[in-house]
Write a protein that holds these residues in place. Sequence first.
Motif, PDB file in Angstrom:
ATOM      1  N   VAL A 254      75.418 104.902 -42.492  1.00  0.00           N
ATOM      2  CA  VAL A 254      75.716 104.694 -41.076  1.00  0.00           C
ATOM      3  C   VAL A 254      76.460 105.913 -40.564  1.00  0.00           C
ATOM      4  O   VAL A 254      77.241 106.538 -41.289  1.00  0.00           O
ATOM      5  N   PRO A 255      76.243 106.293 -39.303  1.00  0.00           N
ATOM      6  CA  PRO A 255      76.849 107.528 -38.790  1.00  0.00           C
ATOM      7  C   PRO A 255      78.367 107.456 -38.690  1.00  0.00           C
ATOM      8  O   PRO A 255      79.047 108.466 -38.781  1.00  0.00           O
ATOM      9  N   PHE A 256      78.905 106.254 -38.483  1.00  0.00           N
ATOM     10  CA  PHE A 256      80.353 106.105 -38.329  1.00  0.00           C
ATOM     11  C   PHE A 256      80.831 104.995 -39.261  1.00  0.00           C
ATOM     12  O   PHE A 256      80.990 103.843 -38.843  1.00  0.00           O
ATOM     13  N   PRO A 257      81.065 105.323 -40.543  1.00  0.00           N
ATOM     14  CA  PRO A 257      81.436 104.289 -41.501  1.00  0.00           C
ATOM     15  C   PRO A 257      82.713 103.556 -41.150  1.00  0.00           C
ATOM     16  O   PRO A 257      82.892 102.403 -41.531  1.00  0.00           O
ATOM     17  N   ARG A 258      83.624 104.190 -40.395  1.00  0.00           N
ATOM     18  CA  ARG A 258      84.868 103.511 -40.032  1.00  0.00           C
ATOM     19  C   ARG A 258      84.629 102.345 -39.068  1.00  0.00           C
ATOM     20  O   ARG A 258      85.508 101.509 -38.865  1.00  0.00           O
ATOM     21  N   LEU A 259      83.414 102.296 -38.491  1.00  0.00           N
ATOM     22  CA  LEU A 259      83.101 101.159 -37.630  1.00  0.00           C
ATOM     23  C   LEU A 259      83.151  99.848 -38.397  1.00  0.00           C
ATOM     24  O   LEU A 259      83.351  98.785 -37.812  1.00  0.00           O
ATOM     25  N   SER A 260      82.952  99.922 -39.720  1.00  0.00           N
ATOM     26  CA  SER A 260      82.982  98.696 -40.520  1.00  0.00           C
ATOM     27  C   SER A 260      84.363  98.045 -40.458  1.00  0.00           C
ATOM     28  O   SER A 260      84.480  96.820 -40.562  1.00  0.00           O
ATOM     29  N   VAL A 261      85.418  98.849 -40.287  1.00  0.00           N
ATOM     30  CA  VAL A 261      86.758  98.290 -40.163  1.00  0.00           C
ATOM     31  C   VAL A 261      86.858  97.450 -38.893  1.00  0.00           C
ATOM     32  O   VAL A 261      87.398  96.336 -38.897  1.00  0.00           O
ATOM     33  N   HIS A 262      86.315  97.974 -37.793  1.00  0.00           N
ATOM     34  CA  HIS A 262      86.344  97.229 -36.530  1.00  0.00           C
ATOM     35  C   HIS A 262      85.472  95.975 -36.629  1.00  0.00           C
ATOM     36  O   HIS A 262      85.795  94.942 -36.034  1.00  0.00           O
ATOM     37  N   TRP A 263      84.390  96.064 -37.386  1.00  0.00           N
ATOM     38  CA  TRP A 263      83.515  94.906 -37.558  1.00  0.00           C
ATOM     39  C   TRP A 263      84.236  93.819 -38.351  1.00  0.00           C
ATOM     40  O   TRP A 263      84.170  92.637 -38.010  1.00  0.00           O
ATOM     41  N   VAL A 264      84.941  94.217 -39.409  1.00  0.00           N
ATOM     42  CA  VAL A 264      85.728  93.254 -40.182  1.00  0.00           C
ATOM     43  C   VAL A 264      86.804  92.631 -39.298  1.00  0.00           C
ATOM     44  O   VAL A 264      87.042  91.421 -39.339  1.00  0.00           O
ATOM     45  N   ASP A 265      87.439  93.459 -38.475  1.00  0.00           N
ATOM     46  CA  ASP A 265      88.467  92.985 -37.553  1.00  0.00           C
ATOM     47  C   ASP A 265      87.904  91.939 -36.597  1.00  0.00           C
ATOM     48  O   ASP A 265      88.577  90.959 -36.255  1.00  0.00           O
ATOM     49  N   LEU A 266      86.655  92.123 -36.183  1.00  0.00           N
ATOM     50  CA  LEU A 266      86.027  91.217 -35.226  1.00  0.00           C
ATOM     51  C   LEU A 266      85.550  89.923 -35.872  1.00  0.00           C
ATOM     52  O   LEU A 266      85.731  88.830 -35.323  1.00  0.00           O
ATOM     53  N   VAL A 267      84.945  90.029 -37.054  1.00  0.00           N
ATOM     54  CA  VAL A 267      84.243  88.900 -37.660  1.00  0.00           C
ATOM     55  C   VAL A 267      85.144  88.054 -38.550  1.00  0.00           C
ATOM     56  O   VAL A 267      84.948  86.847 -38.669  1.00  0.00           O
ATOM     57  N   THR A 268      86.142  88.661 -39.182  1.00  0.00           N
ATOM     58  CA  THR A 268      86.979  87.937 -40.139  1.00  0.00           C
ATOM     59  C   THR A 268      88.379  87.739 -39.575  1.00  0.00           C
ATOM     60  O   THR A 268      88.753  88.364 -38.574  1.00  0.00           O
ATOM     61  N   PRO A 269      89.215  86.896 -40.215  1.00  0.00           N
ATOM     62  CA  PRO A 269      90.589  86.710 -39.749  1.00  0.00           C
ATOM     63  C   PRO A 269      91.494  87.898 -40.054  1.00  0.00           C
ATOM     64  O   PRO A 269      92.605  87.962 -39.550  1.00  0.00           O
TER      65      PRO A 269
END
Length: 494
Positions: A254-269
């Motif tokens: 993925v072009p911006f791997p740090r986006l996964s942190v924001h995704w975890v922030d959104l989807v998980t507690p």
Amino acid sequence: MSDSAGFLPTGAVLMDPGRPAVLVTGATGYIGGRLVPRLLASGHRVRCLVRNPERLAGRNWPGVEIVRGDVSDPATLDPALEGVHQAYYLVHAMADKSPDFREQDLRQARTFAQACSRGHVRRILYLGGLGDPTRKRSHHLASRQEVGEALASAGVPVLEFRAAVIVGSGSASFEMIRHLTERLPVMVTPRWVNTRCQPIGIRDVLAYLLEALDHPDLSGIFEIGGRDVLDYRGMMLAYAEARGLHRIIVPMDVPFPRLSVHWVDLVTPVPKAVAGPLVDGMTTEVVVQDPRALSAFRVRPMAYREALALALQRLDEDNVETTWATGLAGGPEGMELGAHEGMLLERHHRHVKARPEAVFRACCALGGEAGWPAGNWLWQLRGLLDRLTGGLGMRRGRRHPRNLRVGDPVDFWRVEALEPGHLLRLRAEMKLPGHAWLQFQVRPEGAGSRLEQTAFFDPRGLTGLLYWYSVLPFHRFIFPGMVRALKRQAEAGM
């Protein structure tokens, strides 16, 4: 070994008051909160160093000495370490949502090590992070290992356990895996899901920490892990199988791997402040290279699926001892309610045709997965606004759906005071221009009970006043509705 906190298990060894004290730092946290009752069950004399002793008021830990102090404050460390032979270091600045947690961790560890040296402590026991120090590591894992070095800097022997992902109900890593797997049928993930990891069950971690006291002359680094080496994709698929779910995971660049942190922030507690270092650590292979722990200790770690089954069992039984949010720093501490001029309040009361115990049970069941009985969508919206401004929002939920103890998180509140059957006070830990509390008092009245609900707000400047009056229209709907809903639930025999 019992998995329940708050009492001594059957067959527990009585504490010997003549034994040297064992100091536990981080007793309000995920690991420390589970270790203390096991130390007590083994007959150890336990002393806990905590910044806010009130957070331990709900724990039934007979004989525990509680000392107010901070690992960064030498003035409080010296008396806390008096007479201590061994000390557990289980604190982490990441739990304080500190942006510079790496530097803060090092400062705190050096301060603690120097105090241990002055106090003639014989050994420090520390739980750090697994990872090959000769290879590139994430900032998070490098920090955990640097802390171990800082603890040894004053000459006191250190026994350091290094572990990877801890599999247990309520742990931050486990909650990330659980919510990602349960909520996303198809996941397009960064390549870090293919990183190898050697997860270990929380029971095994606690067993190592406890048995360490039986080897007072042992020091150095011991790598600990479960029986299985998996990648994160395999861990999520195993979770899906245990829950009877069909999940598709597609790793890709993925072009911006740090986006996964924001995704975890959104989807998980798990909030971004905690998820960031954890995801960062997932880019580093964490596998045991040195198996000496298996010969030095009696612990025989379980397989991943066994640890997973135990964690899920605890969740299904609503028997979670501690969670990742248990020790997370929140709002201001040590403030007395009503001790400040200018406190704003809104009070509502009802006569309830039910015994006080039934009314109080209804109050203690607020929040979490059950939601809030009046204007739940408004509560959720307020939680979303809090997340957008850098707060935790509603994601923390509850440790237990019905039972509470002082220090428990309840969405964006924390239990500040609890008098069973009579009083429950929650302190707000959302982003606010002031300090807020929500209090419930129950007392007998005639053939039933009187329920009194009070919202307190201590505004900070003009911004605080404007905030209070801007939300009053919503209060006029939420708070009276909540009292009516609690009345109905109690009278229905909840």
